[in-house]
Design an enzyme around this catalytic site. Structure first.
Site, PDB file in Angstrom:
ATOM      1  N   PRO A  12       0.835  -1.209   0.000  1.00  0.00           N
ATOM      2  CA  PRO A  12       0.000   0.000   0.000  1.00  0.00           C
ATOM      3  C   PRO A  12       0.867   1.256   0.000  1.00  0.00           C
ATOM      4  O   PRO A  12       2.103   1.164   0.024  1.00  0.00           O
ATOM      5  CB  PRO A  12      -0.756  -0.124   1.327  1.00  0.00           C
ATOM      6  CG  PRO A  12       0.207  -0.840   2.213  1.00  0.00           C
ATOM      7  CD  PRO A  12       0.929  -1.816   1.335  1.00  0.00           C
ATOM      8  N   MET A  13       0.236   2.389  -0.012  1.00  0.00           N
ATOM      9  CA  MET A  13       0.989   3.646   0.063  1.00  0.00           C
ATOM     10  C   MET A  13       1.737   3.711   1.402  1.00  0.00           C
ATOM     11  O   MET A  13       1.296   3.128   2.389  1.00  0.00           O
ATOM     12  CB  MET A  13       0.047   4.840  -0.081  1.00  0.00           C
ATOM     13  CG  MET A  13      -0.522   4.946  -1.486  1.00  0.00           C
ATOM     14  SD  MET A  13      -1.573   6.384  -1.713  1.00  0.00           S
ATOM     15  CE  MET A  13      -0.397   7.724  -1.549  1.00  0.00           C
ATOM     16  N   GLU A  85       6.180   3.351  -9.557  1.00  0.00           N
ATOM     17  CA  GLU A  85       4.758   3.663  -9.816  1.00  0.00           C
ATOM     18  C   GLU A  85       4.219   2.928 -11.041  1.00  0.00           C
ATOM     19  O   GLU A  85       3.552   3.518 -11.903  1.00  0.00           O
ATOM     20  CB  GLU A  85       4.564   5.183  -9.999  1.00  0.00           C
ATOM     21  CG  GLU A  85       5.108   6.049  -8.885  1.00  0.00           C
ATOM     22  CD  GLU A  85       4.343   5.946  -7.565  1.00  0.00           C
ATOM     23  OE1 GLU A  85       3.322   5.214  -7.497  1.00  0.00           O
ATOM     24  OE2 GLU A  85       4.784   6.585  -6.598  1.00  0.00           O
ATOM     25  N   CYS A 144      -5.048   1.786  13.777  1.00  0.00           N
ATOM     26  CA  CYS A 144      -4.756   1.023  15.001  1.00  0.00           C
ATOM     27  C   CYS A 144      -3.268   1.029  15.358  1.00  0.00           C
ATOM     28  O   CYS A 144      -2.886   0.547  16.415  1.00  0.00           O
ATOM     29  CB  CYS A 144      -5.267  -0.415  14.872  1.00  0.00           C
ATOM     30  SG  CYS A 144      -4.360  -1.390  13.653  1.00  0.00           S
ATOM     31  N   ASP A 163      -5.689   8.494  -9.247  1.00  0.00           N
ATOM     32  CA  ASP A 163      -5.769   9.838  -8.679  1.00  0.00           C
ATOM     33  C   ASP A 163      -4.488  10.109  -7.872  1.00  0.00           C
ATOM     34  O   ASP A 163      -4.341   9.636  -6.741  1.00  0.00           O
ATOM     35  CB  ASP A 163      -7.019   9.914  -7.787  1.00  0.00           C
ATOM     36  CG  ASP A 163      -7.301  11.318  -7.299  1.00  0.00           C
ATOM     37  OD1 ASP A 163      -6.671  12.274  -7.803  1.00  0.00           O
ATOM     38  OD2 ASP A 163      -8.158  11.462  -6.401  1.00  0.00           O
ATOM     39  N   TYR A 170      -4.947  10.046   0.961  1.00  0.00           N
ATOM     40  CA  TYR A 170      -4.893   8.614   1.273  1.00  0.00           C
ATOM     41  C   TYR A 170      -4.241   8.332   2.635  1.00  0.00           C
ATOM     42  O   TYR A 170      -3.317   9.042   3.037  1.00  0.00           O
ATOM     43  CB  TYR A 170      -4.057   7.860   0.228  1.00  0.00           C
ATOM     44  CG  TYR A 170      -4.559   7.938  -1.182  1.00  0.00           C
ATOM     45  CD1 TYR A 170      -5.545   7.073  -1.642  1.00  0.00           C
ATOM     46  CD2 TYR A 170      -4.013   8.867  -2.081  1.00  0.00           C
ATOM     47  CE1 TYR A 170      -5.981   7.123  -2.961  1.00  0.00           C
ATOM     48  CE2 TYR A 170      -4.449   8.929  -3.396  1.00  0.00           C
ATOM     49  CZ  TYR A 170      -5.427   8.055  -3.834  1.00  0.00           C
ATOM     50  OH  TYR A 170      -5.851   8.101  -5.131  1.00  0.00           O
ATOM     51  N   CYS A 174      -4.863  -1.427   7.933  1.00  0.00           N
ATOM     52  CA  CYS A 174      -4.903  -2.891   7.918  1.00  0.00           C
ATOM     53  C   CYS A 174      -6.292  -3.316   7.423  1.00  0.00           C
ATOM     54  O   CYS A 174      -7.203  -2.499   7.323  1.00  0.00           O
ATOM     55  CB  CYS A 174      -4.593  -3.453   9.297  1.00  0.00           C
ATOM     56  SG  CYS A 174      -5.905  -3.189  10.502  1.00  0.00           S
TER      57      CYS A 174
END
Ligand code: ADP
Ligand code: TMP
Ligand code: MG
Ligand code: ZN
Length: 191
Positions: A12-13, A85, A144, A163, A170, A174
């Site tokens: 993920p980012m 990317e 969390c 986007d 963003y 989890c």
């Protein structure tokens, strides 16, 4: 001539994909090996001609509009090719990368495996299928605080799956927190 290796870095980012790509580039750079670095032009977050991590390390890259442009820049002497990317590139990237590894170059690709809608990016899935090594990175979950962040969540949902953006759009979460946030959003939308 031996074929090269394909290493695909996903997650993920904020999971450290770009940082890891930069560490690999440094290894070739220190070894005085020839290499080229590419990034899609679409990713203009910080700079058009640098890949930049969220912790602000950066390295110069050739901006490309589509994957076919990569081969135009290859002169044959490179030991490795780096692409950041990859989720922004077209699916022809697969053929380009396979050609590069077959011609003896190591190829390192970094990109998102999943969109914020939890859909796989097809081009990333294709490259993962061809990879010698897939490095799956995790982020610290924004909700969390556990080191279990596997998916990006969009805090300003405009429905766009492509986007460009960062912290203003963003967060990384989890799976459990992703489900909770989605549920909360659906409840708010109903009322
Ligand atoms: P990516 O390319 O996967 O988005 P980067 O390599 O650009 O990742 O950035 C990784 C850096 O982002 C980390 O070293 C850390 O300094 C920072 N960071 C910000 N938010 C987080 C988070 N939630 N989890 C982990 N690192 C984060
Ligand atoms: P990063 O993984 O290096 O942080 O960059 C991801 C880029 O992809 C960033 O510009 C935001 C963009 N993005 C999308 O276009 N769609 C998505 O679904 C997600 C999660 C990110
Ligand atoms: Mg990145
Ligand atoms: Zn969580």
């Amino acid at each position: 001539m031996n074929s090269g290796n394909l290493i695909v870095i996903v997650g993920p980012m904020y999971s450290g994909k770009t940082s890891e790509l930069i560490s690999f580039i440094e290894i070739y750079s220190l070894g005085k090996k020839r290499y080229k670095v590419f990034k899609p032009i679409l990713d203009n977050r910080y700079n058009d001609t640098y890949i930049v991590s969220h912790s602000n390390t950066s390295i110069k890259a050739i901006p490309i509009n589509n994957s076919k442009e990569i081969l135009f820049h290859i002169d044959g002497d490179e030991k490795a090719v780096f692409i950041d990317e990859i989720q922004f590139l077209d699916e022809y990237l697969r053929e380009t990368v396979v050609e590069l590894i077959n011609s003896g170059k190591d190829v390192y690709c970094a990109g998102l495996d999943l969109s914020y809608k939890n859909n796989p990016f097809k081009v990333t899935s294709l490259l993962m299928a061809h990879a010698d090594t897939v490095i799956k990175k995790k982020a610290v979950c924004h909700e969390c605080g556990e080191y279990k962040g596997t998916i990006s969540y969009k805090i300003v949902d405009n429905g766009e799956e492509i986007d460009v953006g960062g912290f203003e759009k963003y967060i990384a979460v989890c799976r459990d927190c992703y489900s909770k946030l989605k549920q909360k959003k659906e409840l708010t939308e109903e009322n």
